[in-house]
Design a protein around this motif. Structure first.
Motif, PDB file in Angstrom:
ATOM      1  N   ILE A 166      40.242  33.333  32.574  1.00 16.36           N
ATOM      2  CA  ILE A 166      39.349  34.570  32.924  1.00 16.36           C
ATOM      3  C   ILE A 166      40.026  35.808  32.178  1.00 16.36           C
ATOM      4  O   ILE A 166      39.616  36.336  31.310  1.00 16.36           O
ATOM      5  N   LEU A 167      41.169  36.012  32.501  1.00 15.92           N
ATOM      6  CA  LEU A 167      41.903  37.108  32.129  1.00 15.92           C
ATOM      7  C   LEU A 167      42.490  37.030  30.764  1.00 15.92           C
ATOM      8  O   LEU A 167      42.478  38.000  29.980  1.00 15.92           O
ATOM      9  N   LYS A 168      42.553  35.634  30.227  1.00 16.10           N
ATOM     10  CA  LYS A 168      42.886  35.626  28.898  1.00 16.10           C
ATOM     11  C   LYS A 168      41.790  35.851  27.978  1.00 16.10           C
ATOM     12  O   LYS A 168      41.763  36.277  26.825  1.00 16.10           O
ATOM     13  N   GLU A 169      40.520  35.351  28.566  1.00 20.69           N
ATOM     14  CA  GLU A 169      39.092  35.608  27.646  1.00 20.69           C
ATOM     15  C   GLU A 169      39.174  36.893  27.733  1.00 20.69           C
ATOM     16  O   GLU A 169      38.326  37.455  26.612  1.00 20.69           O
ATOM     17  N   MET A 170      39.636  38.100  28.763  1.00 24.49           N
ATOM     18  CA  MET A 170      39.028  39.242  28.552  1.00 24.49           C
ATOM     19  C   MET A 170      40.356  39.994  28.106  1.00 24.49           C
ATOM     20  O   MET A 170      40.551  41.343  28.873  1.00 24.49           O
ATOM     21  N   GLU A 171      41.028  39.482  27.324  1.00 24.84           N
ATOM     22  CA  GLU A 171      42.373  40.131  26.737  1.00 24.84           C
ATOM     23  C   GLU A 171      42.139  41.544  26.472  1.00 24.84           C
ATOM     24  O   GLU A 171      41.322  42.052  25.666  1.00 24.84           O
ATOM     25  N   GLY A 172      43.034  42.475  27.045  1.00 23.88           N
ATOM     26  CA  GLY A 172      42.966  43.721  26.887  1.00 23.88           C
ATOM     27  C   GLY A 172      41.964  44.678  27.383  1.00 23.88           C
ATOM     28  O   GLY A 172      41.804  46.041  27.162  1.00 23.88           O
ATOM     29  N   LEU A 173      40.976  43.970  28.208  1.00 23.24           N
ATOM     30  CA  LEU A 173      40.036  44.756  28.916  1.00 23.24           C
ATOM     31  C   LEU A 173      40.442  44.564  30.762  1.00 23.24           C
ATOM     32  O   LEU A 173      40.964  43.777  31.052  1.00 23.24           O
ATOM     33  N   PRO A 174      39.995  45.633  31.336  1.00 22.42           N
ATOM     34  CA  PRO A 174      40.134  45.380  32.872  1.00 22.42           C
ATOM     35  C   PRO A 174      39.209  44.550  33.241  1.00 22.42           C
ATOM     36  O   PRO A 174      37.986  44.267  33.207  1.00 22.42           O
ATOM     37  N   VAL A 175      39.721  43.697  34.267  1.00 20.25           N
ATOM     38  CA  VAL A 175      39.065  42.572  34.917  1.00 20.25           C
ATOM     39  C   VAL A 175      39.029  42.597  36.607  1.00 20.25           C
ATOM     40  O   VAL A 175      40.452  42.810  36.949  1.00 20.25           O
ATOM     41  N   ILE A 176      37.974  43.030  37.176  1.00 15.43           N
ATOM     42  CA  ILE A 176      38.008  43.106  38.634  1.00 15.43           C
ATOM     43  C   ILE A 176      37.690  41.573  39.231  1.00 15.43           C
ATOM     44  O   ILE A 176      36.754  41.000  38.833  1.00 15.43           O
ATOM     45  N   ILE A 177      38.883  41.450  40.049  1.00 16.95           N
ATOM     46  CA  ILE A 177      38.685  40.097  40.873  1.00 16.95           C
ATOM     47  C   ILE A 177      38.405  40.302  42.292  1.00 16.95           C
ATOM     48  O   ILE A 177      39.160  40.877  42.973  1.00 16.95           O
ATOM     49  N   ARG A 178      37.249  39.740  42.737  1.00 19.32           N
ATOM     50  CA  ARG A 178      36.873  40.243  44.023  1.00 19.32           C
ATOM     51  C   ARG A 178      37.578  39.220  45.074  1.00 19.32           C
ATOM     52  O   ARG A 178      37.453  37.829  44.553  1.00 19.32           O
ATOM     53  N   LEU A 179      38.086  39.343  46.131  1.00 25.53           N
ATOM     54  CA  LEU A 179      38.818  38.566  46.874  1.00 25.53           C
ATOM     55  C   LEU A 179      37.655  37.983  47.870  1.00 25.53           C
ATOM     56  O   LEU A 179      36.493  38.272  47.935  1.00 25.53           O
ATOM     57  N   LEU A 180      37.870  36.903  48.414  1.00 24.56           N
ATOM     58  CA  LEU A 180      36.995  36.210  49.336  1.00 24.56           C
ATOM     59  C   LEU A 180      36.131  36.984  50.171  1.00 24.56           C
ATOM     60  O   LEU A 180      36.351  37.698  50.944  1.00 24.56           O
ATOM     61  N   ASP A 181      34.703  36.740  49.889  1.00 25.33           N
ATOM     62  CA  ASP A 181      33.799  37.409  50.422  1.00 25.33           C
ATOM     63  C   ASP A 181      32.694  36.690  51.542  1.00 25.33           C
ATOM     64  O   ASP A 181      32.533  37.491  52.410  1.00 25.33           O
ATOM     65  N   PRO A 182      32.393  35.554  51.325  1.00 23.61           N
ATOM     66  CA  PRO A 182      31.398  34.811  52.062  1.00 23.61           C
ATOM     67  C   PRO A 182      32.039  34.421  53.463  1.00 23.61           C
ATOM     68  O   PRO A 182      33.339  34.325  53.521  1.00 23.61           O
ATOM     69  N   PRO A 183      31.235  34.021  54.364  1.00 27.31           N
ATOM     70  CA  PRO A 183      31.496  33.850  55.789  1.00 27.31           C
ATOM     71  C   PRO A 183      32.366  32.722  55.766  1.00 27.31           C
ATOM     72  O   PRO A 183      32.118  31.633  54.895  1.00 27.31           O
ATOM     73  N   LEU A 184      33.422  32.388  56.587  1.00 22.35           N
ATOM     74  CA  LEU A 184      34.240  31.289  56.802  1.00 22.35           C
ATOM     75  C   LEU A 184      33.560  29.841  56.745  1.00 22.35           C
ATOM     76  O   LEU A 184      33.899  29.035  56.251  1.00 22.35           O
ATOM     77  N   HIS A 185      32.431  29.865  57.287  1.00 24.52           N
ATOM     78  CA  HIS A 185      31.444  28.693  57.753  1.00 24.52           C
ATOM     79  C   HIS A 185      31.029  28.194  56.501  1.00 24.52           C
ATOM     80  O   HIS A 185      30.997  26.883  56.401  1.00 24.52           O
ATOM     81  N   GLU A 186      31.081  28.732  55.736  1.00 21.32           N
ATOM     82  CA  GLU A 186      30.459  28.488  54.240  1.00 21.32           C
ATOM     83  C   GLU A 186      31.461  27.181  53.507  1.00 21.32           C
ATOM     84  O   GLU A 186      31.304  26.569  52.647  1.00 21.32           O
ATOM     85  N   PHE A 187      32.659  27.291  54.068  1.00 20.20           N
ATOM     86  CA  PHE A 187      33.697  26.598  53.510  1.00 20.20           C
ATOM     87  C   PHE A 187      33.948  25.476  54.344  1.00 20.20           C
ATOM     88  O   PHE A 187      34.735  24.461  53.995  1.00 20.20           O
ATOM     89  N   LEU A 188      33.226  25.206  55.479  1.00 19.49           N
ATOM     90  CA  LEU A 188      33.249  24.221  56.217  1.00 19.49           C
ATOM     91  C   LEU A 188      32.127  23.139  56.323  1.00 19.49           C
ATOM     92  O   LEU A 188      31.115  23.458  55.666  1.00 19.49           O
ATOM     93  N   PRO A 189      32.457  21.915  56.855  1.00 21.42           N
ATOM     94  CA  PRO A 189      31.455  20.908  56.678  1.00 21.42           C
ATOM     95  C   PRO A 189      30.221  21.540  57.638  1.00 21.42           C
ATOM     96  O   PRO A 189      30.272  22.264  58.386  1.00 21.42           O
TER      97      PRO A 189
END
Length: 289
Positions: free
Chosen positions: A9-32
């Protein structure tokens, strides 16, 4: 996402600012799924299946029960996960900074911006910012390179907008998450509201527009304006923008231009029309002057 994903992603946007949001969804979404696993465990018990397999499934089920929430979208998510499970955000920030270091070594210009979601006050942001800075310094030392980065936050809660002057002291930028800010300002669950009562509210003229399609300037907009003014008062270098589905609409673009936001994040499908709306807002401003 893995380090290679961030690197791409960063390479594709070379020279431009890239905002990367850290994990946002509730934890249960990553569980069975709880119900599916409960059925599976019940069947294993009835069939007197392999005890080792049963114990493993029961252990996972017990953990899911412990992490279940009544209202997960207002629960254990966003920066709250980063506070209570610091290894989650530390893993993400390390992956980002390692990707940055490798690209810098390849002479590729990158401008990473780490965005911490769902803050309620400056103390949360201070803790998580300190950790991110620590990891960045570690990576730069390990990789023997230096790089610039920014750390900011999503303003998604009314309290955060009203306390923006304090939060801004720990932030390089604000990005208003208008989807969640609309939900928490109105007290509407979008998934429920749009399918049940919003059509009736529009028909009965209780609401002029669907607030999830057209930015509500009377309520949500005021919070954005207040937060921007207060944030910039305590941090004159603060960058401010919005993200969410409101970014490409004509009234939203005009509003954001009027209150002096630095950027608007919008869908690629609305980028062309956004440029037209922004140009029109600038022309109207110049005509007034």
């Amino acid at each position: 996402m893995q380090k290679d994903d961030f690197k791409g992603i960063l390479k594709e946007m070379e020279g431009l600012p890239v905002i990367i949001r850290l994990l946002d969804p509730p934890l249960h979404e990553f569980l069975p799924n709880y119900e599916d696993l409960l059925v599976e465990v019940s069947k294993l018990r009835m069939e007197k299946a392999d005890q080792k397999q049963l114990r493993e499934k029961e252990s996972v089920l017990k953990k899911i029960v412990a992490l279940r929430e009544i209202n997960p979208m207002l629960g254990h998510r966003g920066c709250r996960l980063g506070i209570t499970f610091p290894e989650i955000y530390n893993m993400q920030t390390r992956a980002v900074f390692e990707a940055v270091a490798e690209l810098i070594a390849e002479k590729i210009s990158v401008e990473p911006e780490i965005m911490i979601p769902l803050v309620i006050n400056e103390k949360e942001l201070a803790i998580l910012r300190k950790e991110a800075v620590r990891i960045a310094e570690e990576v730069m030392k390990e990789k023997k390179v230096r790089f610039e980065y920014k750390i900011g936050t999503m303003i998604e809660l009314p309290r955060a907008a009203l306390c923006a002057d304090k939060i801004a002291r720990q932030a390089d930028f604000f990005s208003y998450g208008t989807n969640d800010l609309t939900q928490t300002t109105f007290g509407f669950s979008r998934d429920d509201a749009e399918g049940k009562f919003i059509p009736i509210y529009l028909e009965d003229k209780i609401l002029t527009d669907n607030p999830f399609e057209i930015l509500d300037q009377d309520g949500v907009g005021q919070l954005i304006e207040i937060g921007t003014q207060r944030g910039r008062k305590s941090n004159k270098n603060l960058e401010v923008g919005i993200c969410g589905e409101h970014g490409g609409g004509p009234s939203s673009v005009k509003f954001c231009h009027r209150i002096g936001l630095d950027y608007v994040s919008c869908s690629p499908f609305t980028l062309f029309t956004f440029n037209i709306f922004h140009a029109r807002a600038k022309l109207e401003e110049d005509m007034v002057k």
